[in-house]
Design a protein around this motif. Structure first.
Motif, PDB file in Angstrom:
ATOM      1  N   HIS A 122       1.193  -0.928  -0.113  1.00 32.92           N
ATOM      2  CA  HIS A 122       0.334   0.259  -0.282  1.00 32.92           C
ATOM      3  C   HIS A 122       1.377   1.049   0.124  1.00 32.92           C
ATOM      4  N   LEU A 123       2.067   1.421   0.271  1.00 32.03           N
ATOM      5  CA  LEU A 123       3.643   2.217   0.042  1.00 32.03           C
ATOM      6  C   LEU A 123       3.110   3.436  -0.893  1.00 32.03           C
ATOM      7  N   PRO A 124       3.192   4.174  -0.746  1.00 37.53           N
ATOM      8  CA  PRO A 124       3.665   4.661  -2.512  1.00 37.53           C
ATOM      9  C   PRO A 124       4.850   4.029  -2.713  1.00 37.53           C
ATOM     10  N   PHE A 125       5.352   3.756  -3.633  1.00 35.20           N
ATOM     11  CA  PHE A 125       7.157   3.085  -4.305  1.00 35.20           C
ATOM     12  C   PHE A 125       7.918   4.253  -3.938  1.00 35.20           C
ATOM     13  N   GLY A 126       7.828   5.763  -3.960  1.00 37.14           N
ATOM     14  CA  GLY A 126       8.490   6.335  -3.457  1.00 37.14           C
ATOM     15  C   GLY A 126       9.039   6.225  -2.632  1.00 37.14           C
ATOM     16  N   TYR A 127       9.093   5.744  -1.186  1.00 33.70           N
ATOM     17  CA  TYR A 127       8.794   5.455   0.072  1.00 33.70           C
ATOM     18  C   TYR A 127       9.938   4.584   0.315  1.00 33.70           C
ATOM     19  N   LEU A 128       9.815   4.097  -1.008  1.00 33.62           N
ATOM     20  CA  LEU A 128      10.340   2.542  -0.526  1.00 33.62           C
ATOM     21  C   LEU A 128      12.437   2.532  -0.575  1.00 33.62           C
ATOM     22  N   SER A 129      13.203   1.849  -0.025  1.00 34.82           N
ATOM     23  CA  SER A 129      14.682   1.768  -0.100  1.00 34.82           C
ATOM     24  C   SER A 129      15.167   1.239  -1.202  1.00 34.82           C
ATOM     25  N   THR A 130      16.673   1.836  -1.425  1.00 37.09           N
ATOM     26  CA  THR A 130      16.521   0.697  -3.509  1.00 37.09           C
ATOM     27  C   THR A 130      16.782  -0.818  -3.473  1.00 37.09           C
ATOM     28  N   GLY A 131      16.594  -1.250  -2.417  1.00 34.40           N
ATOM     29  CA  GLY A 131      16.303  -2.608  -2.975  1.00 34.40           C
ATOM     30  C   GLY A 131      15.525  -2.954  -2.292  1.00 34.40           C
ATOM     31  N   GLN A 132      14.160  -2.735  -1.998  1.00 37.48           N
ATOM     32  CA  GLN A 132      13.048  -2.848  -2.082  1.00 37.48           C
ATOM     33  C   GLN A 132      12.320  -2.606  -3.451  1.00 37.48           C
ATOM     34  N   ARG A 133      12.752  -1.421  -3.741  1.00 29.35           N
ATOM     35  CA  ARG A 133      12.663  -0.732  -5.162  1.00 29.35           C
ATOM     36  C   ARG A 133      12.945  -2.130  -6.001  1.00 29.35           C
ATOM     37  N   ARG A 134      14.325  -2.455  -5.770  1.00 27.18           N
ATOM     38  CA  ARG A 134      14.561  -3.497  -7.068  1.00 27.18           C
ATOM     39  C   ARG A 134      13.790  -5.170  -6.914  1.00 27.18           C
ATOM     40  N   ARG A 135      13.326  -5.272  -5.576  1.00 24.24           N
ATOM     41  CA  ARG A 135      12.637  -6.139  -5.198  1.00 24.24           C
ATOM     42  C   ARG A 135      11.277  -6.193  -5.682  1.00 24.24           C
ATOM     43  N   ALA A 136      10.393  -4.975  -5.999  1.00 19.56           N
ATOM     44  CA  ALA A 136       9.150  -4.875  -6.236  1.00 19.56           C
ATOM     45  C   ALA A 136       9.367  -4.339  -7.829  1.00 19.56           C
ATOM     46  N   SER A 137      10.210  -4.036  -8.425  1.00 21.56           N
ATOM     47  CA  SER A 137      10.797  -4.103  -9.664  1.00 21.56           C
ATOM     48  C   SER A 137      10.814  -5.907 -10.329  1.00 21.56           C
ATOM     49  N   ILE A 138      11.140  -6.667  -9.034  1.00 23.41           N
ATOM     50  CA  ILE A 138      11.297  -7.832  -9.701  1.00 23.41           C
ATOM     51  C   ILE A 138      10.412  -8.803  -9.913  1.00 23.41           C
ATOM     52  N   ALA A 139       8.522  -8.197  -8.371  1.00 18.43           N
ATOM     53  CA  ALA A 139       7.205  -8.739  -8.705  1.00 18.43           C
ATOM     54  C   ALA A 139       7.320  -8.083 -10.205  1.00 18.43           C
ATOM     55  N   ARG A 140       8.094  -7.530 -10.694  1.00 14.30           N
ATOM     56  CA  ARG A 140       6.655  -7.257 -12.038  1.00 14.30           C
ATOM     57  C   ARG A 140       6.723  -8.570 -13.418  1.00 14.30           C
TER      58      ARG A 140
END
Lengths: 203, 221
Positions: A122-140
């Motif tokens: 539910h968090l905005p993507f902009g709030y995530l740390s670098t590693g979490q962003r990477r993981r979120a885009s792996i989820a894509r």
């Protein structure tokens, strides 16, 4: 399914970056592209998926049937940039990509759980740390199915545990008959993959 | 495609998108004109529709350069282009333009009647100006998409986009103002310029996205 690069050459801004790259991969195989900075790893991936024109040679993709007529339609491309909107929540981003890319695979929530981000959809993507962003885009990569994954430094910013988790995901993808081409400096923890060393054959 | 439209609309209305900048700019342009030309009510009423059009034109150019640049900066543009065999790139561009128009330009059309009052335009003229803006401004967005696609790789492409597309939007301005004036100045006709304006929008709705898709295709790096 089979995909091959034949005497492939790529250039950036008119300067040849690499040339004479040939390889062939069939279902269940992975290729690790290694080499020093500037060797043309990222350019190779962009040429493979068709975002950049090849200066010579070509990419051949066959056996995809009606569903995957060409390389661009059959591949997931994970570049340096994550392709997510910082103003939207992680789930909103994934729902959009699933809808837009089609061939729905896992639900966004399942995909987030696979990369260990089940709690923060539910968090905005902009709030995530670098590693979490990477993981979120792996989820894509998981919300829509594509047989070929082209990964550019997929594990940059990931911690040890996430790296192992990602290696597992790649292993599953290969077992399902997928194909992976990954450009990286770091070992990805995959067994028995071939390696393409770049930066030695540049003319 | 609906998903893309919703995403763009959502992005446009979230904080920090600057969707209201255009409305404020429009307001500023129209509000200073009476101070500049003086309190001659007849003159204001005569030039009113033209001022509304010029204000809306300039305001709708704001933010156009971000149309593709925002997607390029975060890497989504690559993915949108890669999906070209599933969703034709021109169609993707068309939907993005439509969403951009809805979020950034439609508010201009909505406030235009209010600003028409500032200019002492009579009610028929206000209605005509609003109607021509609603029909004509999509053409500006579609033309703008071509400029935005050409300048997508330039870090400070904003002014360049405006300069590139201004010559192309002049016909839209001419026929828009001609139709709006035709509604109030008696001998001038309303319908012919209005129909030409509608034709321009339809024409650019086809040419704009196709040209922009081509430009994006070859801007790859």
């Amino acid at each position: 399914m089979r995909f091959a690069a034949e005497d492939l050459g790529g250039e950036r801004g008119g300067e040849p970056v690499f040339a004479g790259v040939s390889f062939a991969l069939s279902a269940g195989e992975a290729l690790l592209v290694t080499g020093p900075n500037g060797a043309g790893k990222s350019t190779l991936l962009r040429v493979l998926c068709g975002l950049l024109p090849a200066s010579r040679g070509g990419v051949r993709f066959s056996g995809g049937g009606d569903e995957w007529p060409d390389m661009a339609s059959a591949c997931h491309y994970l570049g340096h940039r994550n392709g997510m909107k910082t103003a939207l929540s992680v789930t909103e981003n994934l729902v959009f990509w699933q809808d837009f890319l089609g061939h729905a695979h896992l639900s966004p929530q399942e995909a987030l759980e696979m990369v260990g981000l089940g709690e923060i959809g539910h968090l905005p993507f902009g709030y995530l740390s670098t590693g979490q962003r990477r993981r979120a885009s792996i989820a894509r990569l998981l919300v829509s199915y594509r047989p070929v994954w082209l990964l550019d430094e997929p594990t940059s910013g990931l911690d040890r545990a996430s790296e192992a988790q990602f290696a597992e995901l790649m292993g599953v993808h290969l077992e399902d008959g997928g194909i992976i081409v990954a450009a990286t400096h770091l070992p990805l923890g995959l067994d028995g993959v071939r390696e393409l060393r770049m930066g030695e054959r540049v003319e | 495609m609906l998903a893309l439209f919703l995403r763009e609309a959502r992005l446009g209305t979230r904080a920090g998108s600057g969707a209201l900048t255009g409305v404020l700019f429009f307001l500023a342009v129209v509000a200073v004109i009476p101070f500049g030309v003086g309190p001659d009510l007849n003159l204001l009423a005569r030039i009113g529709p033209a001022i509304l059009w010029i204000g809306a034109l300039l305001a709708s150019l704001l933010g156009l350069e971000r149309l593709f640049q925002a997607d390029r900066d975060d890497g989504s543009l690559d993915l949108l282009l890669l999906a070209g065999s599933r969703h034709m790139t021109a169609l993707t561009v068309f939907v993005k333009c439509l969403a951009h128009w809805t979020v950034n330009v439609l508010p201009l059309v909505v406030v235009a009647p209010l600003l028409g009052l500032f200019m002492n335009v009579e009610p028929t003229g206000i209605m005509a100006a609003t109607l021509t803006l609603a029909v004509g401004t999509p053409a500006i967005t579609f033309i703008g998409a071509v400029g935005a696609a050409l300048a997508v790789a330039l870090p400070r492409g904003g002014l360049l986009v405006s300069v590139l597309i201004l010559p192309l939007v002049i016909p839209v301005l001419i026929f828009g103002v001609a139709a709006a004036r035709g509604a109030i100045a008696d001998p001038d006709p309303f319908l012919p310029p209005f129909l030409i304006l509608a034709a321009l929008t339809l024409l650019f709705a086809v040419i704009g996205p196709l040209a922009a898709a081509l430009a994006l295709r070859w801007s790859g790096d």
